[in-house]
Structures are given as structure tokens and as C-alpha cells.
Design an enzyme around this catalytic site. Structure first.
Site, PDB file in Angstrom:
ATOM      1  N   ILE A  44       0.828  -1.201   0.000  1.00 33.81           N
ATOM      2  CA  ILE A  44       0.000   0.000   0.000  1.00 33.81           C
ATOM      3  C   ILE A  44       0.866   1.256   0.000  1.00 33.81           C
ATOM      4  O   ILE A  44       0.508   2.276  -0.596  1.00 33.81           O
ATOM      5  CB  ILE A  44      -0.960  -0.007   1.211  1.00 33.81           C
ATOM      6  CG1 ILE A  44      -1.917  -1.194   1.103  1.00 33.81           C
ATOM      7  CG2 ILE A  44      -1.735   1.296   1.314  1.00 33.81           C
ATOM      8  CD1 ILE A  44      -2.732  -1.235  -0.181  1.00 33.81           C
ATOM      9  N   GLU A  45       2.017   1.204   0.651  1.00 33.59           N
ATOM     10  CA  GLU A  45       2.901   2.365   0.708  1.00 33.59           C
ATOM     11  C   GLU A  45       3.443   2.722  -0.672  1.00 33.59           C
ATOM     12  O   GLU A  45       3.425   3.892  -1.059  1.00 33.59           O
ATOM     13  CB  GLU A  45       4.068   2.095   1.658  1.00 33.59           C
ATOM     14  CG  GLU A  45       3.721   2.169   3.129  1.00 33.59           C
ATOM     15  CD  GLU A  45       3.486   3.602   3.590  1.00 33.59           C
ATOM     16  OE1 GLU A  45       3.951   4.545   2.912  1.00 33.59           O
ATOM     17  OE2 GLU A  45       2.830   3.795   4.628  1.00 33.59           O
ATOM     18  N   SER A  46       3.955   1.747  -1.391  1.00 31.94           N
ATOM     19  CA  SER A  46       4.686   2.062  -2.622  1.00 31.94           C
ATOM     20  C   SER A  46       4.282   1.239  -3.832  1.00 31.94           C
ATOM     21  O   SER A  46       4.780   1.495  -4.926  1.00 31.94           O
ATOM     22  CB  SER A  46       6.193   1.853  -2.385  1.00 31.94           C
ATOM     23  OG  SER A  46       6.473   0.473  -2.183  1.00 31.94           O
ATOM     24  N   TYR A  71      -6.344   4.000   5.473  1.00 28.14           N
ATOM     25  CA  TYR A  71      -5.057   3.328   5.296  1.00 28.14           C
ATOM     26  C   TYR A  71      -5.105   1.880   5.784  1.00 28.14           C
ATOM     27  O   TYR A  71      -4.742   0.947   5.057  1.00 28.14           O
ATOM     28  CB  TYR A  71      -3.991   4.109   6.056  1.00 28.14           C
ATOM     29  CG  TYR A  71      -2.585   3.565   5.951  1.00 28.14           C
ATOM     30  CD1 TYR A  71      -1.838   3.739   4.797  1.00 28.14           C
ATOM     31  CD2 TYR A  71      -1.988   2.906   7.019  1.00 28.14           C
ATOM     32  CE1 TYR A  71      -0.535   3.270   4.714  1.00 28.14           C
ATOM     33  CE2 TYR A  71      -0.694   2.434   6.948  1.00 28.14           C
ATOM     34  CZ  TYR A  71       0.026   2.625   5.787  1.00 28.14           C
ATOM     35  OH  TYR A  71       1.312   2.149   5.711  1.00 28.14           O
TER      36      TYR A  71
END
Length: 486
Positions: free
Chosen positions: A217-219, A322
Site C-alpha cells: 500500500i505504501e509504494s 489506510y
């Protein structure tokens, strides 16, 4: 008393006093675990040790409702070695999994009297000895469950983080399967290329391997990804946090972009967040919003769980979405085929497992030319390299990743590649409205030197957020005659 029984006693004692392989806080289980959907709850494991003769004074060892099978040909024959490799009973993950089993199956934690027939052979004669002792079979099952989860398959529901499925999670599941499908499939393909190197790092650091999907999810597993807030790399570290957790950032390397080094840093950061907040969901939220904001929201609202905080206006909207995103990714990607995704690793994204030692700095394009590979491939295999040379000469040299065939070829071309003399410089992040001329004046260097330190940088295409090298007064890029072999 036979050796197996002695080993069992030693292991029980070691667990009671702590094995010393980690000093982490213990996870919460209790009521939190009762909210785990049945699909994510761990299933009791049947012992698979070598059979010995066992008799039990409890005739109701299996009731057919839990799946636990304590059979008269299997149970106490296990050793410390069964749980040593890749499993630490007192690290965060080991404690969590063991306690999870205890909480979900309290009926299996009953103490039973077990009779063990110990068989020994001496001078050709077989002797049998009956030993009766009290055995908590549930403890063995709990440890076996934890050990299996930490060392076993990593492509199904993991169980270290209680999986909550609510409206927000369903929203992101639907999104990733429909309008976001193309992007999510790309993430999963990159993930398949990294799974075998990233998840073991998390596991070795005592972090639930579910956090693999936090990086997704971050990158999207894009090592060069940058956010508008200047977070960068596989785990999207801000520069200050990255340096705090030991990642190097200079004009030659940005270790936020290295999936292994950044995963080590992320694991340590997550452990600190968990130790501070006492909950994996809060640690996840803090990774996104910052621990200060999460602690502030908890103080203002009096709430102690992420899901309670998410119902208040004190968390940013991004943070409220998130955690559901991470859970949706976990649920979809861990059962990819069942969810309609045919995922195969892209061979171009797989990092080589061989390395060569570069003793003195060399130009990357020169290195690629001598090895007969493209500069693009060389940088893709070593995403932390952001300059045009390998880092300055350092103790032990620099480890460069190469496929095995090129690692062998390196031995033949090493002496042919000229080294370069380089000195470290500074990194400047371009701000809105800045020009190269203005930046050169700020650092009291010539525009010519600034351009020379950043070949390929086009002045009229300078964009905010771009990292450029500020050469130090003694910086040189003069080719020397010294070769790498020296």
C-alpha cells in the site's frame, strides 16, 4: 527418563522463564481475538512427530469439535530442535501466535496425565520403562501452531493480526477487484518478485509477515516511488526517520530504495511503534500518520483502539482509509487465485541473489559496458544506486547485486575497469520556483560544476521534489589509472 522427555522439560522451563532471544512486549489477545472472523481464526494442528508408545488416562482426548487430535501414537515425542530454527517463543510474533492459540482454544489447555513407554536398547537387549507425567498437550499445540505459522506457508491467512472486515475494508476489496484491478495486479506481480526476500526479513525481526502488504500500500513495491511529502522508497520513509533507523542517504545511494535494507529499518520502526502503542493496528496507523498524531488522538478522545479512533474526527481521512486498504490487500493477495487474480512474478523485477565486491568507485555505465548489460538493468538490480558511480571507497568495499552469470564474468573484467576518484557531496531537494542558477548561488558553486555533478539534468525541466547533487569543493570525477584489483 528418556532424552525426548528431558528435552520437553527443558523447553517448558525455557518458555516459562523466557528463552532470551527477544525482549519484546507481549501482544494483547483477550477480547480483541474474539472479533476475529472465523475464516481468519487459526485451526488446531495435529501432531506429526515420530510415533512412540503412549497411553492416556483421559479417554476423551478428541471431541471432534476443535480438530485437535492427540492420538495415542503421537504427542510427547518432540524436541527443542523442533522449534529452534526461525522460531523464538518470546519474540513479539511468537508470543502473539502462541497466545492467540491459547485464547481461541482454552479447552485444549487442560493438563492431562500421560504414560510414556520409554524403549532403550543396551547390549542387544530391549528394555521398556513406563513414565507417568502431567502433560499440557495444548502448550505443545500452541507452540507447534506458532512455529508452523512462522516457518510454514506464507500464502494464506496468517493470523498474527486479527483481521477485521467492515464496510471500509469491503469498499477497498471491491475497488481493487474492479476499477483498481489493473494497478493492484501490477502491485501483486511486483510483490511476487519480492515475497521470498522481504517476508523472511520481517519474520527474522519478529514482525508479523502481514506487514508485507503495508509496503504494497505504501509504494506498490516501486522502489523509486516518491510521495508529495518527500517520503521515498519501498517503505516510503521520510529522510529523517530513515537516517534515524540507519539508512544511508547521500549523492551515491539512497537506501530507502533498497527493499532489504529498508525492510530491516521498517521492521525496527514498527517494533518501536508497537512497543509504544501496544497494538498492531495503532502501529500501522502511526506508520502512516506519525506516532505523535496517534498518541494525541488517543489522549483527546480517551479511546485506545484504532477502530474507535477511526470513528472520531481526530484521525486524518487518509489514515482512516489506510488500515482498511492494507487489510483489503492482505485478504485479496493472500488468496489471489480464489479472488480472480492470476499472479506470476515478473522475472525482470526479481533481484539477483549474487553479489560482487567493488573495492574502489567505478562508473556504472563503464561497469555495464564491460559486463555486456544495460545500465537500466544494473540500476534495477541495485535500486539504491542514485548516482553515476558506486559509492566512495569504504572499508570492505561496496556489495553490488548481479545475477550469478555476471558475477562470474566480473572476475574477468574487474582489472579492465578504471576506477574514479570521488568525494561525497550534498543532496538538495528542489523547491517550487528554484532554478539551477539560484541553487548554484546558494551553495557558492559555479553553474558549470553543478551541471557537471548532475549529468542529464535539464535546467528548464527542473521540477519540485527532484534530488540533485551539490558537489563539495574537492569533488572530482577524474578518471584514474588505478584499477579495481588494487
Amino acid at each position: 527418563m528418556n532424552n525426548k522427555f528431558t528435552s520437553w522439560l527443558l523447553l517448558t522451563l525455557a518458555i516459562a522463564i523466557g528463552s532470551g532471544c527477544a525482549t519484546s512486549s507481549q501482544d494483547k489477545t483477550g477480547d480483541e481475538l474474539q472479533s476475529v472472523p472465523a475464516i481468519a481464526r487459526p485451526q488446531p494442528i495435529t501432531a506429526t512427530s515420530d510415533p512412540i508408545d503412549v497411553e492416556s488416562e483421559d479417554s476423551s482426548e478428541t471431541d471432534g469439535t476443535t480438530g485437535l487430535s492427540v492420538q495415542t501414537k503421537e504427542s510427547p515425542d518432540w524436541d527443542i530442535e523442533d522449534f529452534e530454527q526461525g522460531f523464538c517463543a518470546d519474540d513479539i510474533y511468537g508470543q502473539y501466535l502462541t497466545n492467540q492459540y491459547r485464547s481461541l482454544y482454552p479447552e485444549q489447555m487442560q493438563t492431562r496425565k500421560i504414560k510414556v513407554v520409554s524403549t532403550t536398547k543396551k547390549r542387544g537387549k530391549i528394555k521398556k520403562k513406563v513414565v507417568t507425567y502431567k502433560k499440557n498437550e495444548g502448550e505443545y499445540q500452541a507452540l507447534l501452531y506458532a512455529s508452523t505459522r512462522m516457518n510454514g506457508k506464507t500464502d494464506s491467512y496468517f493470523g498474527a493480526i486479527p483481521v477485521v472486515v467492515n464496510q471500509d475494508v469491503y469498499y477497498w476489496i471491491h475497488y481493487f477487484k474492479t476499477s483498481g484491478r489493473k494497478v493492484f495486479l501490477k502491485w501483486m506481480m511486483r510483490g511476487e518478485s519480492l515475497r521470498q526476500i522481504v517476508q523472511p526479513v520481517l519474520q527474522d525481526q519478529g514482525i508479523p509477515i502481514e506487514f508485507f502488504y503495508l509496503a504494497m500500500i505504501e509504494s506498490g513495491f516501486n522502489h523509486g516511488a516518491k510521495s508529495v511529502a518527500q517520503a521515498e522508497g519501498t517503505w516510503q520513509f521520510m529522510k529523517g526517520t530513515a537516517k534515524l533507523y540507519g539508512l544511508k542517504i547521500n549523492r551515491f545511494v539512497d537506501e530507502r530504495r533498497d527493499p532489504i535494507k529498508s525492510t530491516m529499518a521498517a521492521a525496527n520502526y514498527l517494533k518501536d511503534l508497537y512497543a509504544d502503542l501496544g497494538d498492531w493496528y495503532l502501529a500501522m496507523a502511526a506508520y502512516n500518520a506519525g506516532p505523535g498524531r496517534i498518541r494525541g488522538a488517543m489522549k483527546r478522545t480517551g479511546q485506545s483502539t484504532y477502530w474507535e479512533l477511526a470513528e472520531t474526527p481526530h484521525l486524518p481521512y487518509e489514515t482512516k482509509q489506510y488500515v482498511p486498504k492494507v487489510l483489503a490487500a492482505l485478504l485479496l493477495a493472500s488468496e489471489a487465485k480464489a479472488n480472480g487474480f492470476d499472479v506470476q512474478a515478473n522475472s525482470g523485477d526479481i533481484l539477483p541473489d549474487s553479489e560482487v565486491n567493488i573495492k574502489t568507485p567505478v562508473k556504472l555505465d563503464d561497469l555495464a559496458l564491460h559486463l555486456g548489460i544495460s545500465l537500466q538493468s544494473l540500476k534495477k538490480w541495485n535500486p539504491e544506486l542514485i548516482g553515476h558511480t558506486t559509492p566512495p571507497k569504504q572499508e570492505g568495499g561496496y556489495s553490488l547485486r548481479l545475477p550469478a552469470i555476471y558475477a562470474i564474468a566480473w572476475k574477468d573484467v574487474e582489472s579492465q575497469i578504471q576506477s574514479v576518484s570521488v568525494n561525497d557531496g550534498k543532496i538538495h531537494i528542489v523547491k517550487r520556483g528554484e532554478t539551477l542558477a539560484r541553487i548554484a548561488r546558494r551553495y557558492a558553486i559555479s553553474l558549470k560544476d553543478l551541471k557537471a555533478a548532475n549529468p542529464g539534468l535539464v535546467a528548464h525541466k527542473l521540477k519540485p521534489g527532484v534530488s540533485i547533487t551539490i558537489p563539495s569543493p574537492g569533488m572530482a570525477s577524474k578518471t584514474t589509472t588505478a584499477d579495481n584489483a588494487g
